[in-house]
Scaffold this active site. Structure first.
Site, PDB file in Angstrom:
ATOM      1  N   HIS A  29       0.883  -1.193   0.000  1.00 47.25           N
ATOM      2  CA  HIS A  29       0.000   0.000   0.000  1.00 47.25           C
ATOM      3  C   HIS A  29       0.908   1.227   0.000  1.00 47.25           C
ATOM      4  O   HIS A  29       1.646   1.441  -0.947  1.00 47.25           O
ATOM      5  CB  HIS A  29      -0.929  -0.110   1.211  1.00 47.25           C
ATOM      6  CG  HIS A  29      -2.048   0.879   1.274  1.00 47.25           C
ATOM      7  ND1 HIS A  29      -2.410   1.689   0.234  1.00 47.25           N
ATOM      8  CD2 HIS A  29      -2.921   1.187   2.281  1.00 47.25           C
ATOM      9  CE1 HIS A  29      -3.433   2.442   0.589  1.00 47.25           C
ATOM     10  NE2 HIS A  29      -3.764   2.167   1.828  1.00 47.25           N
ATOM     11  N   ASP A  53       2.788   5.873  -6.877  1.00 45.69           N
ATOM     12  CA  ASP A  53       4.037   5.804  -6.120  1.00 45.69           C
ATOM     13  C   ASP A  53       5.278   5.825  -7.015  1.00 45.69           C
ATOM     14  O   ASP A  53       6.371   6.152  -6.555  1.00 45.69           O
ATOM     15  CB  ASP A  53       4.057   4.534  -5.251  1.00 45.69           C
ATOM     16  CG  ASP A  53       3.009   4.603  -4.163  1.00 45.69           C
ATOM     17  OD1 ASP A  53       2.892   5.669  -3.541  1.00 45.69           O
ATOM     18  OD2 ASP A  53       2.296   3.605  -3.958  1.00 45.69           O
ATOM     19  N   HIS A  98      -2.065  -2.073  -9.997  1.00 46.13           N
ATOM     20  CA  HIS A  98      -3.034  -1.468  -9.089  1.00 46.13           C
ATOM     21  C   HIS A  98      -4.235  -2.383  -8.967  1.00 46.13           C
ATOM     22  O   HIS A  98      -4.647  -2.996  -9.954  1.00 46.13           O
ATOM     23  CB  HIS A  98      -3.474  -0.086  -9.606  1.00 46.13           C
ATOM     24  CG  HIS A  98      -4.064   0.761  -8.543  1.00 46.13           C
ATOM     25  ND1 HIS A  98      -5.383   0.663  -8.174  1.00 46.13           N
ATOM     26  CD2 HIS A  98      -3.507   1.682  -7.733  1.00 46.13           C
ATOM     27  CE1 HIS A  98      -5.606   1.520  -7.194  1.00 46.13           C
ATOM     28  NE2 HIS A  98      -4.491   2.143  -6.894  1.00 46.13           N
TER      29      HIS A  98
HETATM   30  C1  LIG Z   1      -0.993  -3.173  -6.167  1.00 49.72           C
HETATM   31  C2  LIG Z   1      -1.088  -4.690  -6.277  1.00 49.72           C
HETATM   32  C3  LIG Z   1      -1.085  -5.267  -4.853  1.00 49.72           C
HETATM   33  C4  LIG Z   1      -2.380  -5.050  -6.979  1.00 49.72           C
HETATM   34  O1  LIG Z   1      -2.495  -6.421  -6.869  1.00 49.72           O
HETATM   35  P1  LIG Z   1      -3.579  -7.260  -7.638  1.00 49.72           P
HETATM   36  O2  LIG Z   1      -4.773  -6.450  -7.940  1.00 49.72           O
HETATM   37  O3  LIG Z   1      -3.796  -8.465  -6.811  1.00 49.72           O
HETATM   38  O4  LIG Z   1      -2.792  -7.551  -8.991  1.00 49.72           O
HETATM   39  P2  LIG Z   1      -3.222  -8.661 -10.025  1.00 49.72           P
HETATM   40  O5  LIG Z   1      -3.544  -9.926  -9.331  1.00 49.72           O
HETATM   41  O6  LIG Z   1      -4.307  -8.145 -10.886  1.00 49.72           O
HETATM   42  O7  LIG Z   1      -1.914  -8.897 -10.857  1.00 49.72           O
HETATM   43  C5  LIG Z   1      -2.001  -9.628 -12.045  1.00 49.72           C
HETATM   44  C6  LIG Z   1      -0.656 -10.214 -12.385  1.00 49.72           C
HETATM   45  O8  LIG Z   1       0.298  -9.168 -12.531  1.00 49.72           O
HETATM   46  C7  LIG Z   1       1.388  -9.384 -11.662  1.00 49.72           C
HETATM   47  N1  LIG Z   1       1.781  -8.112 -11.084  1.00 49.72           N
HETATM   48  C8  LIG Z   1       0.969  -7.182 -10.531  1.00 49.72           C
HETATM   49  N2  LIG Z   1       1.699  -6.161 -10.075  1.00 49.72           N
HETATM   50  C9  LIG Z   1       2.989  -6.448 -10.363  1.00 49.72           C
HETATM   51  C10 LIG Z   1       4.190  -5.770 -10.141  1.00 49.72           C
HETATM   52  N3  LIG Z   1       4.201  -4.590  -9.513  1.00 49.72           N
HETATM   53  N4  LIG Z   1       5.350  -6.335 -10.543  1.00 49.72           N
HETATM   54  C11 LIG Z   1       5.351  -7.529 -11.168  1.00 49.72           C
HETATM   55  N5  LIG Z   1       4.223  -8.219 -11.421  1.00 49.72           N
HETATM   56  C12 LIG Z   1       3.057  -7.676 -11.014  1.00 49.72           C
HETATM   57  C13 LIG Z   1       0.842 -10.292 -10.578  1.00 49.72           C
HETATM   58  O9  LIG Z   1       1.883 -10.996  -9.929  1.00 49.72           O
HETATM   59  C14 LIG Z   1      -0.092 -11.156 -11.335  1.00 49.72           C
HETATM   60  O10 LIG Z   1       0.666 -12.122 -12.006  1.00 49.72           O
HETATM   61  P3  LIG Z   1       0.101 -13.630 -12.118  1.00 49.72           P
HETATM   62  O11 LIG Z   1      -1.194 -13.505 -12.838  1.00 49.72           O
HETATM   63  O12 LIG Z   1       1.180 -14.323 -12.872  1.00 49.72           O
HETATM   64  O13 LIG Z   1      -0.053 -14.097 -10.693  1.00 49.72           O
HETATM   65  C15 LIG Z   1       0.091  -5.256  -7.075  1.00 49.72           C
HETATM   66  O14 LIG Z   1       0.058  -4.734  -8.387  1.00 49.72           O
HETATM   67  C16 LIG Z   1       1.419  -4.979  -6.424  1.00 49.72           C
HETATM   68  O15 LIG Z   1       1.827  -5.704  -5.518  1.00 49.72           O
HETATM   69  N6  LIG Z   1       2.148  -3.910  -6.879  1.00 49.72           N
HETATM   70  C17 LIG Z   1       3.412  -3.554  -6.288  1.00 49.72           C
HETATM   71  C18 LIG Z   1       3.202  -2.758  -5.000  1.00 49.72           C
HETATM   72  C19 LIG Z   1       2.709  -1.347  -5.257  1.00 49.72           C
HETATM   73  O16 LIG Z   1       3.215  -0.645  -6.114  1.00 49.72           O
HETATM   74  N7  LIG Z   1       1.705  -0.946  -4.454  1.00 49.72           N
HETATM   75  C20 LIG Z   1       1.137   0.386  -4.513  1.00 49.72           C
HETATM   76  C21 LIG Z   1      -0.296   0.311  -4.933  1.00 49.72           C
HETATM   77  S1  LIG Z   1      -0.978   1.920  -5.198  1.00 49.72           S
END
Ligand SMILES: CC(C)(COP(=O)(O)OP(=O)(O)OC[C@H]1O[C@@H](n2cnc3c(N)ncnc32)[C@H](O)[C@@H]1OP(=O)(O)O)[C@@H](O)C(=O)NCCC(=O)NCCS
Length: 383
Positions: free
Chosen positions: A229, A321, A268
């Site tokens: 987050h 971010d 996201h």
């Molecule tokens: C924000 C976040 C938690 C959203 O998670 P989510 O909605 O569960 O994402 P999804 O499940 O739709 O992701 C789909 C795929 O993309 C991948 N993915 C998503 N964000 C990624 C990232 N930042 N880096 C690499 N791969 C990523 C996931 O691992 C998933 O892969 P899979 O299908 O092989 O398992 C996630 O994108 C993340 O952890 N980002 C990094 C942290 C961050 O920047 N947070 C700030 C948010 S404002």
């Protein structure tokens, strides 16, 4: 799905839990509005103070209302001796979010009327927290650098006063230029509110139990601290520093993807086609980089974004971010303070939601599907 196997939406993915009039996210049209106003327009035409007023009152202030509101905020910026002593006594090894969480808990313990359900009183508490949080953060930054406390100014605007309390330089100097103040103010507007994100939802859950505003804010700080987050902006800058060189950026990013590691600042939960706040912050970051002669971060930013987009099947794009991390670094903030600075802004959204939850409350209490041992009897004692 039978009666006995309820559908589980892990992480509440896609679940609509309540209504809100504070902000609206429409991922399909890539839009975010606060009380109906597009966030890009607010960042362009308004100050953070006006946006705080809007979130709490539902309308932008008139000039007179803004003058009164800002005067009240300025008068609440100071910290009392006990709070200063408490902050100074916190271990230097702890994260600044721990200091902030503890400080707000302490302010709550000093308020005999903390348990009020009166919306006006909650808004007053919100204003006091908005006014004091920057002072707490600035004091913590300076004590860790071995520098003395700088009293808040009653003359400066919100963003300018923070830069003043952190760097001790007047407006117009390199660490407090008009461009720095404006870029920082924009970041605060963009961070202020984002519907039912994890920390806001935490604040609403705590409020729904009829607990007090301070407890809800302390819980929200705990939720925001996590790297999935608010903590992501810190992780982003650690990554930029780890890579260190535009020439190494593509390979570094490809390696992360190959190893199935998350690249912080991308993806996201709600936006799947790009975060609506990114273009405004990206433009501010580019300006800052140019002004401060630090364009290597922009080069790395572009390469990382392109590599992520080109090499992921779902074309993962940056979230807010990603440009904010390097922008805050250029402004001169220590990395571990990026998330507390996020709190400085998000306190406005959290408290708008606390008022809303409180005015139309229903205890938030979901169900769970049990997957543990089948019912059994305690065996006779063998010892
Ligand atoms: C924000 C976040 C938690 C959203 O998670 P989510 O909605 O569960 O994402 P999804 O499940 O739709 O992701 C789909 C795929 O993309 C991948 N993915 C998503 N964000 C990624 C990232 N930042 N880096 C690499 N791969 C990523 C996931 O691992 C998933 O892969 P899979 O299908 O092989 O398992 C996630 O994108 C993340 O952890 N980002 C990094 C942290 C961050 O920047 N947070 C700030 C948010 S404002």
């Amino acid at each position: 799905m039978s009666e006995n196997t309820p559908e589980i939406r892990k992480g509440l993915y896609g679940v609509v839990v309540d209504e809100t009039a504070v902000s609206k996210v429409v991922p399909e049209t890539n839009s975010l509005t606060y009380r109906g106003y597009p966030v890009q327009e607010l960042a362009r035409y308004c100050s953070f103070e006006e946006v705080a007023y809007l979130l709490w009152n539902g309308e932008l202030p008139t000039q007179e209302e803004l003058i009164r509101f800002s005067a009240r905020e300025k008068a609440l910026r100071h910290l009392d001796r006990h709070l200063i002593d408490l902050i100074m006594s916190m271990p230097l090894s702890c994260h600044p979010m721990d200091v902030l969480r503890t400080a707000i808990s302490f302010i709550g313990a000093q308020d005999p009327e903390a348990y009020t359900k009166n919306s006006e009183h909650i808004r007053r508490t919100a204003l006091e927290l908005m006014a004091k949080i920057p002072t707490i953060i600035a004091l913590d930054i300076r004590r860790r650098r071995g520098e003395g406390y700088i009293q808040p100014s009653r003359k400066k605007g919100f963003a300018e006063n923070f830069l003043w309390m952190v760097f001790g330089e007047e407006e117009g100097s390199p660490a407090n230029s008009r461009a720095d103040i404006e870029a920082f103010d924009k970041s605060l507007i963009l961070y202020a509110e984002h519907s039912f994100n994890a920390s806001t939802f935490t604040a609403r859950v705590i409020t729904s139990t009829m607990s007090d505003t301070y407890s809800a804010v302390v819980g929200a700080i705990g939720a925001l601290k996590g790297p999935l987050h608010g903590g992501a902006n810190e992780a982003v800058m650690h990554n930029f520093i780890e890579v260190g060189d535009p020439a190494k950026t593509e390979e570094w990013t490809l390696n992360k993807l190959k190893n199935k590691e998350l690249v912080m600042g991308f993806g996201h939960r709600v936006y799947k086609n790009g975060d609506s706040r990114v273009p405004t912050m990206e433009a501010a970051f580019r300006e800052l980089a140019k002004e401060h002669g630090q364009e290597q971060w922009v080069e790395m930013y572009e390469i990382m974004a392109k590599t992520m987009y080109d090499n992921t099947s779902i074309k993962i794009q940056p979230n807010l971010d990603f440009p904010t991390g390097p922008a805050y670094h250029i402004l001169g903030f220590d990395i571990e303070f990026f998330t507390p600075i996020f709190v400085m802004s998000r306190i406005t959204g959290w408290t708008a939601h606390i008022v809303e939850q409180n005015e139309n409350n229903s205890l938030i209490r979901p169900l769970s599907a049990y997957n543990g041992e089948a019912q059994r009897s305690v065996p006779p004692k063998q010892f």
